[in-house]
Design an enzyme around this catalytic site. Structure first.
Site, PDB file in Angstrom:
ATOM      1  N   CYS A 144      27.395  67.731  81.007  1.00  0.00           N
ATOM      2  CA  CYS A 144      28.598  67.122  80.459  1.00  0.00           C
ATOM      3  C   CYS A 144      29.114  66.043  81.411  1.00  0.00           C
ATOM      4  O   CYS A 144      30.235  66.114  81.929  1.00  0.00           O
ATOM      5  CB  CYS A 144      29.655  68.207  80.232  1.00  0.00           C
ATOM      6  SG  CYS A 144      30.976  67.688  79.131  1.00  0.00           S
ATOM      7  N   PRO A 161       7.758  63.640 108.938  1.00  0.00           N
ATOM      8  CA  PRO A 161       7.730  63.249 107.522  1.00  0.00           C
ATOM      9  C   PRO A 161       7.919  64.442 106.597  1.00  0.00           C
ATOM     10  O   PRO A 161       7.487  65.551 106.889  1.00  0.00           O
ATOM     11  CB  PRO A 161       6.327  62.658 107.364  1.00  0.00           C
ATOM     12  CG  PRO A 161       5.508  63.409 108.373  1.00  0.00           C
ATOM     13  CD  PRO A 161       6.419  63.650 109.542  1.00  0.00           C
ATOM     14  N   GLY A 162       8.585  64.210 105.495  1.00  0.00           N
ATOM     15  CA  GLY A 162       8.741  65.240 104.469  1.00  0.00           C
ATOM     16  C   GLY A 162       8.425  64.670 103.101  1.00  0.00           C
ATOM     17  O   GLY A 162       7.474  65.056 102.435  1.00  0.00           O
ATOM     18  N   ARG A 163       9.240  63.677 102.682  1.00  0.00           N
ATOM     19  CA  ARG A 163       9.069  63.057 101.373  1.00  0.00           C
ATOM     20  C   ARG A 163       7.659  62.515 101.178  1.00  0.00           C
ATOM     21  O   ARG A 163       7.065  62.675 100.101  1.00  0.00           O
ATOM     22  CB  ARG A 163      10.084  61.916 101.240  1.00  0.00           C
ATOM     23  CG  ARG A 163      10.076  61.223  99.904  1.00  0.00           C
ATOM     24  CD  ARG A 163      10.782  59.858  99.980  1.00  0.00           C
ATOM     25  NE  ARG A 163      12.028  59.929 100.712  1.00  0.00           N
ATOM     26  CZ  ARG A 163      13.219  60.088 100.145  1.00  0.00           C
ATOM     27  NH1 ARG A 163      13.304  60.177  98.833  1.00  0.00           N
ATOM     28  NH2 ARG A 163      14.314  60.121 100.891  1.00  0.00           N
ATOM     29  N   TYR A 183      22.194  58.804  94.486  1.00  0.00           N
ATOM     30  CA  TYR A 183      21.746  57.607  95.194  1.00  0.00           C
ATOM     31  C   TYR A 183      21.453  56.414  94.287  1.00  0.00           C
ATOM     32  O   TYR A 183      21.060  55.371  94.780  1.00  0.00           O
ATOM     33  CB  TYR A 183      20.459  57.904  95.978  1.00  0.00           C
ATOM     34  CG  TYR A 183      20.549  58.996  96.995  1.00  0.00           C
ATOM     35  CD1 TYR A 183      21.581  59.031  97.930  1.00  0.00           C
ATOM     36  CD2 TYR A 183      19.587  59.994  97.053  1.00  0.00           C
ATOM     37  CE1 TYR A 183      21.650  60.039  98.882  1.00  0.00           C
ATOM     38  CE2 TYR A 183      19.643  61.003  98.008  1.00  0.00           C
ATOM     39  CZ  TYR A 183      20.683  61.014  98.917  1.00  0.00           C
ATOM     40  OH  TYR A 183      20.749  62.005  99.860  1.00  0.00           O
TER      41      TYR A 183
END
Length: 488
Positions: A392, A314-316, A365
């Site tokens: 921009c 896991p990371g998020r 995303y």
């Protein structure tokens, strides 16, 4: 209560546009006596005054707590099955030396996906044996460095990598532990670009070829040692059915491989989702761990094999909810939108001093985020807003839709929660904006853990700028070039 017809169906009109939903914000997020947002006991006003905006803020205690909970959850779920878990923090979510040290201190290993991430982990003082190296196209130099450093595991992503890792291990006189990344064919319930186990994509070896890959690894003993199969089905996943099906498919092959030797581990990757919005309902890590382990144990029982050691990455779910990004409002404007039926409604654009250079996920995303006033509270009626960046690009949107108090104005501080993962990691210098600093907060103390860039930093890389502190670039000595792949 008047609901703006431009609001998406999932967006709730708030009773209080100043509220901080606990499942979206860091555990320490609160309002002080003056109404300012505080994180880790530090006021957003103080943070903006000291470090400027945009600014990434990480609640250290929250991140460390989530790491410890994840390790404990998988350990507790596996204990009744006489097995254990190895939890790797997926560094691609957000990596710096301080975060590496936090994760190691909480008992996690570190998963890196490039030579640069490996360099950060080693610079943090990580024991190489607690590192795992990923990547679908590791360079020869990256493989050689990882093997030479004594990295605990390398995930091989193709048949050709098996030989490359074996040759590096032989060169260094080592036995290198490897996992085989398998494309299980399981489709995660997630964004198309986040699904990583579809058949037609770049990651992994097809499940049908797993036995051949393992045979090739075993043939390269003693230079290679098989840990087991690896699967990663995607990211930002809320339901566990994809994980369960991937586990079933891999365990069937795992059981067959046991006839030829040890297969001590099964790695089910990461991708556990988090709540970005008040309407999101992400499962607790304890629920995920129990569901995965029970399913693995059930399949192992059917196959008549012991439950292997499990690894997850896991990371998020660890660093994402711990992060908040602070911005300053520059301009506001009301745009009248005419509907198909001729009716009109107003959308307020709130432009801030950052954007897609510090958070690429909405543009990349279509990711949704929320927003709150950070410097004050207000009793003004909520107004539907779209938070835009300063780049921009018409697609430079930070928050597609949320409600802020209707008196939001230039100079206000606003905060976007759940930005600890994949914001700093994907940051760029588009339009020559300098990347923000990252500040850790805990117990009323704020400290920089990644220095922000300056325009001087950007100009220092420009070979056309004459600067006394920059040496003229010299051609690379051919003898110093890294080893190259031999072309046919």
């Amino acid at each position: 209560m008047s609901v703006n017809p431009l609001a998406p169906a999932w967006l709730r009109h708030p009773d209080d546009a100043n509220a901080l939903p606990a499942h979206v914000w860091p555990a320490s997020a609160a309002r002080d006596a003056d109404g300012a947002l505080t994180i880790g006991g530090v006021s957003a006003r103080e943070l903006a005054d000291r470090f400027g905006t945009p600014l990434y803020v990480i609640d250290e205690a929250d991140a460390r707590s989530r790491a410890a909970r994840t390790r404990a959850a998988f350990g507790a779920a596996l204990a009744p099955h006489a097995s254990t878990a190895t939890v790797y923090y997926a560094g691609k979510a957000f990596l710096c030396t301080e975060v590496v040290r936090w994760m190691l201190a909480e008992g996690l290993n570190i998963d890196v996906a490039s030579g640069g991430e490996l360099a950060v982990a080693l610079a943090a003082g990580a024991d190489p044996a607690r590192l795992g190296l990923h990547g679908n196209n590791k360079s020869l130099a990256e493989i050689d460095r990882a093997v030479g450093a004594g990295v605990g595991a390398i995930v091989v992503d193709s048949l050709v990598e098996i030989d490359r890792v074996a040759e590096a291990a032989e060169r260094h006189g080592r036995t290198q532990a490897v996992r085989v990344r398998i494309n299980s064919g399981v489709h995660a319930h997630t964004h198309e670009y986040l699904a990583t186990a579809r058949e037609d994509q770049k990651f992994g070896i097809p499940l049908a070829d797993a036995a051949d890959a393992v045979a090739r690894i075993r043939a390269r003993a003693p230079h290679l040692r098989l840990l087991g199969l690896h699967s990663h089905i995607g990211s930002q996943i809320f339901v566990v059915d994809g994980f369960l099906e991937a586990a079933r498919r891999l365990l069937t092959v795992h059981a067959e491989l046991l006839a030829g030797g040890e297969v001590p581990e099964l790695n089910l990757g990461g991708g556990f989702g988090i709540a970005y919005l008040e309407t999101d309902e992400a499962p607790a890590i304890e629920s995920i761990a129990t569901g995965l382990v029970d399913a693995v144990a059930s399949v192992c029982g059917e196959l008549g094999i012991p439950v292997p050691r499990l690894a997850v990455e896991p990371g998020r779910s660890i660093i994402g909810p711990a992060g908040v990004t602070l911005y300053e409002v520059g301009t506001t404007k009301d745009v009248v939108v005419t509907g198909d039926d001729g009716s009109t409604a107003v959308r307020r654009y709130v432009s801030v001093d950052g954007g897609m250079s510090d958070n690429a996920r909405p543009a990349l995303y279509g990711a949704d985020y929320g927003v709150r006033l950070a410097g004050r509270v207000s009793s003004a009626d909520p107004a539907l807003v779209r938070v835009a960046g300063k780049h921009c690009e018409s697609g430079d949107i930070v928050v597609q839709a949320d409600y802020l108090p209707g008196d939001v104005a230039p100079g206000d501080l606003v905060a976007v929660p759940a930005t600890g993962a994949y914001c700093f990691s994907l940051a760029s210098n588009y339009n020559y904006l300098s990347r923000p600093a990252v500040v850790a907060v805990r117990d009323g103390v704020a400290r920089v853990i990644v220095r922000g860039e300056t325009e001087a930093d950007l100009l220092r890389r420009d070979a056309g700028v004459v600067s006394p502190d920059v040496d003229d670039a010299q051609p690379l000595d051919p003898a110093a070039r890294p080893e190259r792949i031999t072309r046919p």
